[in-house]
Design a protein around this motif. Structure first.
Motif, PDB file in Angstrom:
ATOM      1  N   PRO A  71     -12.945  32.034  14.138  1.00 33.52           N
ATOM      2  CA  PRO A  71     -11.726  31.462  13.531  1.00 33.52           C
ATOM      3  C   PRO A  71     -10.444  32.119  14.008  1.00 33.52           C
ATOM      4  O   PRO A  71      -9.413  31.440  14.145  1.00 33.52           O
ATOM      5  N   GLU A  72     -10.476  33.423  14.280  1.00 32.44           N
ATOM      6  CA  GLU A  72      -9.241  34.067  14.729  1.00 32.44           C
ATOM      7  C   GLU A  72      -8.833  33.567  16.104  1.00 32.44           C
ATOM      8  O   GLU A  72      -7.631  33.409  16.389  1.00 32.44           O
ATOM      9  N   MET A  73      -9.800  33.285  16.984  1.00 33.62           N
ATOM     10  CA  MET A  73      -9.473  32.728  18.291  1.00 33.62           C
ATOM     11  C   MET A  73      -8.959  31.295  18.152  1.00 33.62           C
ATOM     12  O   MET A  73      -8.065  30.878  18.906  1.00 33.62           O
ATOM     13  N   ASP A  74      -9.504  30.551  17.207  1.00 30.34           N
ATOM     14  CA  ASP A  74      -9.009  29.188  16.980  1.00 30.34           C
ATOM     15  C   ASP A  74      -7.550  29.197  16.541  1.00 30.34           C
ATOM     16  O   ASP A  74      -6.750  28.352  16.981  1.00 30.34           O
ATOM     17  N   GLN A  75      -7.181  30.149  15.685  1.00 30.41           N
ATOM     18  CA  GLN A  75      -5.792  30.220  15.235  1.00 30.41           C
ATOM     19  C   GLN A  75      -4.863  30.655  16.361  1.00 30.41           C
ATOM     20  O   GLN A  75      -3.726  30.192  16.452  1.00 30.41           O
ATOM     21  N   ARG A  76      -5.333  31.519  17.217  1.00 23.95           N
ATOM     22  CA  ARG A  76      -4.518  31.898  18.378  1.00 23.95           C
ATOM     23  C   ARG A  76      -4.324  30.698  19.307  1.00 23.95           C
ATOM     24  O   ARG A  76      -3.243  30.494  19.865  1.00 23.95           O
ATOM     25  N   PHE A  77      -5.380  29.914  19.470  1.00 28.26           N
ATOM     26  CA  PHE A  77      -5.277  28.715  20.312  1.00 28.26           C
ATOM     27  C   PHE A  77      -4.315  27.711  19.700  1.00 28.26           C
ATOM     28  O   PHE A  77      -3.501  27.096  20.404  1.00 28.26           O
ATOM     29  N   LEU A  78      -4.385  27.529  18.364  1.00 24.77           N
ATOM     30  CA  LEU A  78      -3.463  26.613  17.693  1.00 24.77           C
ATOM     31  C   LEU A  78      -2.019  27.103  17.814  1.00 24.77           C
ATOM     32  O   LEU A  78      -1.093  26.289  17.978  1.00 24.77           O
ATOM     33  N   ALA A  79      -1.818  28.415  17.734  1.00 26.44           N
ATOM     34  CA  ALA A  79      -0.465  28.961  17.917  1.00 26.44           C
ATOM     35  C   ALA A  79       0.043  28.681  19.330  1.00 26.44           C
ATOM     36  O   ALA A  79       1.235  28.400  19.530  1.00 26.44           O
ATOM     37  N   GLY A  80      -0.854  28.733  20.314  1.00 28.76           N
ATOM     38  CA  GLY A  80      -0.454  28.380  21.676  1.00 28.76           C
ATOM     39  C   GLY A  80      -0.087  26.912  21.800  1.00 28.76           C
ATOM     40  O   GLY A  80       0.868  26.555  22.505  1.00 28.76           O
ATOM     41  N   LEU A  81      -0.825  26.046  21.113  1.00 25.47           N
ATOM     42  CA  LEU A  81      -0.476  24.622  21.113  1.00 25.47           C
ATOM     43  C   LEU A  81       0.878  24.390  20.447  1.00 25.47           C
ATOM     44  O   LEU A  81       1.636  23.513  20.878  1.00 25.47           O
ATOM     45  N   ARG A  82       1.166  25.156  19.416  1.00 28.92           N
ATOM     46  CA  ARG A  82       2.481  25.008  18.765  1.00 28.92           C
ATOM     47  C   ARG A  82       3.606  25.345  19.735  1.00 28.92           C
ATOM     48  O   ARG A  82       4.611  24.634  19.804  1.00 28.92           O
ATOM     49  N   ARG A  83       3.433  26.420  20.485  1.00 30.21           N
ATOM     50  CA  ARG A  83       4.462  26.765  21.477  1.00 30.21           C
ATOM     51  C   ARG A  83       4.580  25.673  22.537  1.00 30.21           C
ATOM     52  O   ARG A  83       5.680  25.334  22.979  1.00 30.21           O
ATOM     53  N   TRP A  84       3.430  25.133  22.957  1.00 28.36           N
ATOM     54  CA  TRP A  84       3.464  24.067  23.959  1.00 28.36           C
ATOM     55  C   TRP A  84       4.168  22.833  23.417  1.00 28.36           C
ATOM     56  O   TRP A  84       4.904  22.153  24.145  1.00 28.36           O
ATOM     57  N   ALA A  85       3.984  22.505  22.150  1.00 27.09           N
ATOM     58  CA  ALA A  85       4.559  21.293  21.565  1.00 27.09           C
ATOM     59  C   ALA A  85       6.066  21.362  21.436  1.00 27.09           C
ATOM     60  O   ALA A  85       6.710  20.326  21.208  1.00 27.09           O
ATOM     61  N   THR A  86       6.670  22.513  21.602  1.00 31.90           N
ATOM     62  CA  THR A  86       8.136  22.598  21.533  1.00 31.90           C
ATOM     63  C   THR A  86       8.798  21.895  22.711  1.00 31.90           C
ATOM     64  O   THR A  86      10.026  21.762  22.721  1.00 31.90           O
ATOM     65  N   ARG A  87       8.003  21.437  23.689  1.00 33.27           N
ATOM     66  CA  ARG A  87       8.578  20.641  24.775  1.00 33.27           C
ATOM     67  C   ARG A  87       9.081  19.302  24.244  1.00 33.27           C
ATOM     68  O   ARG A  87       9.923  18.654  24.867  1.00 33.27           O
ATOM     69  N   TYR A  88       8.558  18.839  23.112  1.00 32.40           N
ATOM     70  CA  TYR A  88       8.959  17.561  22.530  1.00 32.40           C
ATOM     71  C   TYR A  88      10.018  17.723  21.448  1.00 32.40           C
ATOM     72  O   TYR A  88      10.812  16.814  21.228  1.00 32.40           O
ATOM     73  N   SER A  89      10.013  18.859  20.754  1.00 26.62           N
ATOM     74  CA  SER A  89      10.989  19.088  19.691  1.00 26.62           C
ATOM     75  C   SER A  89      10.993  20.573  19.348  1.00 26.62           C
ATOM     76  O   SER A  89       9.937  21.212  19.359  1.00 26.62           O
ATOM     77  N   PRO A  90      12.157  21.134  19.038  1.00 18.62           N
ATOM     78  CA  PRO A  90      12.181  22.549  18.642  1.00 18.62           C
ATOM     79  C   PRO A  90      11.637  22.782  17.236  1.00 18.62           C
ATOM     80  O   PRO A  90      11.317  23.912  16.876  1.00 18.62           O
ATOM     81  N   TRP A  91      11.503  21.716  16.436  1.00 13.14           N
ATOM     82  CA  TRP A  91      11.039  21.851  15.055  1.00 13.14           C
ATOM     83  C   TRP A  91       9.553  21.527  15.001  1.00 13.14           C
ATOM     84  O   TRP A  91       9.149  20.390  14.747  1.00 13.14           O
ATOM     85  N   PRO A 148       9.921  25.624  11.394  1.00  9.96           N
ATOM     86  CA  PRO A 148       9.360  26.039  12.690  1.00  9.96           C
ATOM     87  C   PRO A 148       9.073  27.535  12.690  1.00  9.96           C
ATOM     88  O   PRO A 148       9.854  28.336  12.170  1.00  9.96           O
ATOM     89  N   GLN A 149       7.946  27.900  13.254  1.00 14.64           N
ATOM     90  CA  GLN A 149       7.568  29.303  13.327  1.00 14.64           C
ATOM     91  C   GLN A 149       8.150  29.922  14.579  1.00 14.64           C
ATOM     92  O   GLN A 149       8.143  29.330  15.652  1.00 14.64           O
ATOM     93  N   GLN A 150       8.637  31.124  14.421  1.00 11.67           N
ATOM     94  CA  GLN A 150       9.215  31.839  15.550  1.00 11.67           C
ATOM     95  C   GLN A 150       8.129  32.610  16.289  1.00 11.67           C
ATOM     96  O   GLN A 150       7.217  33.165  15.679  1.00 11.67           O
ATOM     97  N   ASP A 151       8.224  32.620  17.602  1.00 13.87           N
ATOM     98  CA  ASP A 151       7.309  33.413  18.401  1.00 13.87           C
ATOM     99  C   ASP A 151       7.599  34.892  18.180  1.00 13.87           C
ATOM    100  O   ASP A 151       8.749  35.294  18.004  1.00 13.87           O
ATOM    101  N   PRO A 152       6.566  35.724  18.190  1.00 18.99           N
ATOM    102  CA  PRO A 152       6.808  37.162  18.066  1.00 18.99           C
ATOM    103  C   PRO A 152       7.637  37.661  19.237  1.00 18.99           C
ATOM    104  O   PRO A 152       7.578  37.102  20.346  1.00 18.99           O
ATOM    105  N   PRO A 153       8.438  38.689  19.026  1.00 17.03           N
ATOM    106  CA  PRO A 153       9.266  39.202  20.127  1.00 17.03           C
ATOM    107  C   PRO A 153       8.411  39.668  21.296  1.00 17.03           C
ATOM    108  O   PRO A 153       7.346  40.276  21.099  1.00 17.03           O
ATOM    109  N   HIS A 154       8.872  39.358  22.483  1.00 16.98           N
ATOM    110  CA  HIS A 154       8.142  39.732  23.696  1.00 16.98           C
ATOM    111  C   HIS A 154       8.927  40.827  24.413  1.00 16.98           C
ATOM    112  O   HIS A 154      10.103  40.654  24.743  1.00 16.98           O
ATOM    113  N   TYR A 155       8.255  41.929  24.623  1.00 14.42           N
ATOM    114  CA  TYR A 155       8.906  43.072  25.264  1.00 14.42           C
ATOM    115  C   TYR A 155       8.393  43.173  26.698  1.00 14.42           C
ATOM    116  O   TYR A 155       7.490  43.964  27.013  1.00 14.42           O
TER     117      TYR A 155
END
Length: 492
Positions: A79-99, A233-240
């Protein structure tokens, strides 16, 4: 959201998200299921269409599933990998809308108000969305409506598009479960003869409110657009991470150090803006032959001082084989921590920082995990009153002196020849003949009865501090229940 533009929301439901994540690369064919242990029973968590055709379903015991389908292939669910994958899909979907937000464990919600025209209209947007998700190997059901509730209902119960301003007409034939209600409420509504959203909308509201509370009517009004429901909309964690493209390949150690210094200055500014410090850093050096060399640095404390970190990088950078040259450099802080406020004028703080820097320098040579420190433990048993941990995993703490002295050196009990409840006047220990000059005690320590420790099977112990004429100051104990004398420690 654009003023004067009707609100439009897309709901994406991935009914087989977990199994699609595993199968999307095409390595497995035929019936397949992911299993998850629930209440000591291994059950099917997610399955593909081929397994469903065999009569299998979610929640089914895996042993029963194997009886129905002997050729069923399975893997444990993650399940934790599934949630990480879903979070990646959320970032990908911002190509259609920022919300874009996450809907439950297997869905996304997009507010596309004012954005559909960028893709040629809603139809073109949905077509592009479905084609890309199909190309990823994901099963998806899409709903589009004026509200979040309407889009969710269509995605889960009647995939399609609700024309703007016609939510009741589109949702009316759907079952009341499409309003995101719990199972008990759905069952109670069916018993009252209210099976569809249209029937529920026509029913008197006052009796429904008395029977089910305000939650039922709120869900109905949200789906029909009579009450607002926001999409957060969920914000991506800061990337250093920072990178540097070089116009010409470099290979000298001095040049690599200079490039690393430039990267560190940019990275430390990011860390300072967020009041954090780096604990782990990764420097990636890409050569012209497209091979990469990684240099990792682990720090004993969070740091964001470019000059100090650069000096710690020097040793490992000198070992890198540059090949025919390095044309790309990337520096990333893979682990960050909040940076504690510093009191540079306090001498104790200066000593602590200096110790951490020393641990870091030694750790670059032998490994930070090989540098350990003692920490106090909550136990009255002498051999359990401390623990050994990596020096960087916990801050140093002082031992409590307590009401009784404890020896500086502690070792496993060593028997000596003696009898009686008081320390012997003379005894031999480690091939030495010792004479007791004075003795302080006893201090009785009882075993921890809730733990099975073979070292304490002789019962409680009476400890004595014995000063010998030969200068040795020893820690002896006597076991009255099973008479015997032992030496367990030596004072400084």
């Amino acid at each position: 959201m654009c003023a004067g533009v009707p609100r439009r929301v897309i709901s994406l439901w991935f009914p087989r998200l977990a199994s699609d994540r595993v199968l999307r690369h095409g390595a497995i064919t035929g019936p397949f299921a992911l299993t998850l242990t629930e209440q000591n029973v291994n059950r099917i968590h997610c399955l593909n269409t081929s397994a469903e055709r065999q009569g299998l379903h979610r929640g089914m015991a895996f042993s029963d599933a194997r009886a129905f389908c002997p050729d069923l292939q399975s893997r444990p669910a993650q399940p934790e990998m599934d949630q990480r994958f879903l979070a990646g899909l959320r970032r990908w979907a911002t190509r259609y809308s920022p919300w874009v937000g996450i809907e439950g464990d297997d869905g996304l919600v997009l507010d596309i108000t004012g954005a559909a025209h960028l893709f040629g209209g809603e139809t073109m947007m949905l077509t592009d969305l479905r084609q890309r998700l199909d190309g990823m190997g994901l099963n998806v059901r899409i709903g589009l409506g004026d509200t979040r509730g309407a889009a969710w209902a269509l995605a889960h119960f009647a995939e399609g598009v609700a024309p703007a301003g016609e939510m009741l007409a589109s949702l009316g034939p759907l079952p009341v479960a499409a309003l995101r209600l719990d199972a008990d409420t759905v069952t109670a509504l069916k018993r009252m003869g209210l099976r569809s959203i249209g029937q529920l909308a026509k029913a008197a509201r006052a009796p429904l409110a008395r029977r089910f509370g305000s939650g039922l009517l709120m869900r109905l009004d949200q789906a029909l657009g009579q009450q607002p429901e926001q999409i957060s909309p969920q914000q991506d964690p800061p990337h250093y991470g920072v990178q540097l493209n070089l116009p010409e390949p470099i290979g000298l150690e001095a040049d690599v150090m200079a490039g690393t210094a430039r990267l560190l200055e940019r990275l430390c500014r990011k860390l300072e803006d967020r009041q954090t410090g780096a604990r782990m850093l990764k420097l990636t050096l890409r050569r012209v032959d497209q091979q990469a060399r990684n240099v990792e640095l682990r720090l004993a404390r969070p740091m964001r001082d470019p000059a100090l970190i650069l000096s710690l990088f020097a040793r490992n950078i000198g070992k890198v084989d540059a090949g025919f040259g390095i044309d790309h450099m990337r520096l990333e802080a893979t682990q960050v921590e909040p940076l504690r406020p510093e009191q540079v004028s306090h001498s104790h703080s200066d000593r602590e920082v200096g110790l951490d820097d020393l641990i870091t320098r030694i750790g670059t040579r032998v490994g930070l995990e090989n540098i350990q420190r003692f920490l106090p433990a909550d136990s009255h048993i002498p051999e359990r009153s401390f623990m050994i941990v990596p020096a960087t995993s916990a801050r140093a703490e002082s031992f409590s002196a307590g009401s009784r002295p404890r020896p500086l050196i502690l070792f496993p009990p060593e028997p000596i020849s003696a009898s009686g409840p008081r320390p012997p006047q003379q005894f031999r220990w480690r091939r030495m003949r010792l004479t007791t000059l004075s003795a302080t005690g006893p201090e009785r320590i009882a075993p921890e009865w809730w733990l099975d420790d073979e070292n304490w099977q002789r019962g409680f112990r009476d400890y004595w501090c014995v000063q010998t004429e030969q200068g040795r100051r020893l820690w002896l104990f006597h076991t009255p229940q099973n008479p015997g004398w032992f030496v367990q420690g030596e004072f400084a």
